[in-house]
Scaffold this active site. Sequence first.
Site, mmCIF file in Angstrom:
data_model
loop_
_atom_site.group_PDB
_atom_site.id
_atom_site.type_symbol
_atom_site.label_atom_id
_atom_site.label_comp_id
_atom_site.label_asym_id
_atom_site.label_seq_id
_atom_site.Cartn_x
_atom_site.Cartn_y
_atom_site.Cartn_z
ATOM 1 N N GLY A 1 -3.155 -47.076 -17.246
ATOM 2 C CA GLY A 1 -1.769 -46.623 -17.360
ATOM 3 C C GLY A 1 -1.727 -45.128 -17.608
ATOM 4 O O GLY A 1 -2.641 -44.389 -17.223
ATOM 5 N N CYS A 2 -0.693 -44.682 -18.266
ATOM 6 C CA CYS A 2 -0.507 -43.259 -18.570
ATOM 7 C C CYS A 2 -1.714 -42.718 -19.332
ATOM 8 O O CYS A 2 -2.071 -43.224 -20.393
ATOM 9 C CB CYS A 2 0.762 -43.072 -19.394
ATOM 10 S SG CYS A 2 0.981 -41.392 -19.994
ATOM 11 N N PHE A 3 -2.336 -41.681 -18.809
ATOM 12 C CA PHE A 3 -3.551 -41.191 -19.447
ATOM 13 C C PHE A 3 -3.318 -40.566 -20.804
ATOM 14 O O PHE A 3 -4.223 -40.467 -21.614
ATOM 15 C CB PHE A 3 -4.393 -40.309 -18.544
ATOM 16 C CG PHE A 3 -3.749 -39.110 -17.888
ATOM 17 C CD1 PHE A 3 -2.639 -38.456 -18.384
ATOM 18 C CD2 PHE A 3 -4.310 -38.624 -16.710
ATOM 19 C CE1 PHE A 3 -2.099 -37.343 -17.760
ATOM 20 C CE2 PHE A 3 -3.784 -37.509 -16.076
ATOM 21 C CZ PHE A 3 -2.670 -36.866 -16.600
ATOM 22 N N TRP A 4 -2.103 -40.141 -21.107
ATOM 23 C CA TRP A 4 -1.833 -39.589 -22.435
ATOM 24 C C TRP A 4 -2.117 -40.621 -23.520
ATOM 25 O O TRP A 4 -2.763 -40.327 -24.519
ATOM 26 C CB TRP A 4 -0.384 -39.147 -22.566
ATOM 27 C CG TRP A 4 0.039 -38.016 -21.695
ATOM 28 C CD1 TRP A 4 -0.747 -37.095 -21.061
ATOM 29 C CD2 TRP A 4 1.385 -37.679 -21.366
ATOM 30 N NE1 TRP A 4 0.029 -36.209 -20.354
ATOM 31 C CE2 TRP A 4 1.344 -36.541 -20.528
ATOM 32 C CE3 TRP A 4 2.616 -38.216 -21.695
ATOM 33 C CZ2 TRP A 4 2.491 -35.936 -20.024
ATOM 34 C CZ3 TRP A 4 3.757 -37.620 -21.191
ATOM 35 C CH2 TRP A 4 3.695 -36.492 -20.371
#
Length: 151
Positions: A8-11
């Site tokens: 998912g979102c790498f953050w």
Amino acid sequence: MKATFGAGCFWCVEDIFRNTKGVTSTQVGYAGGWKKNPTYEEVCTDTTGHAEVVQVEYDPDQISYKQLLDVFWGCHDPTTLNRQGPDIGKQYRSVIFCHDSEQERVANESMKKIQDSGKYARKIVTEIKPAPAFYRAEEYHQQYYAKCSIR
């Protein structure tokens, strides 16, 4: 040693791994597509084939690859194809990029074990593939959550 995961979102994924004991460094980037040196804007169009990933450097004397996989399975839903929560597109797919045959073996065993456990009612759709070229994301994406908490 090195491991690369897309969840998912790498953050979000980077922050979880960065705060895991035994992880010595993390960097976010793009992998698995055909576009060389993609930008964030290009990856967001879902036309580059790349996934948002976190590349993890770890000390195997402090944490094993199997333990990193446990973190990976616990930080996202591996049964949703090309999405995590509100983030939709191939760039958010669940993927394990293996840096050698041992990682591939352990990743496949781990996926089978979690699928057989009954934890998920649906089939796990995580891809397990050899690690391709990794393109480091722009600096403002690196340790994004840590930067946000400073402000």
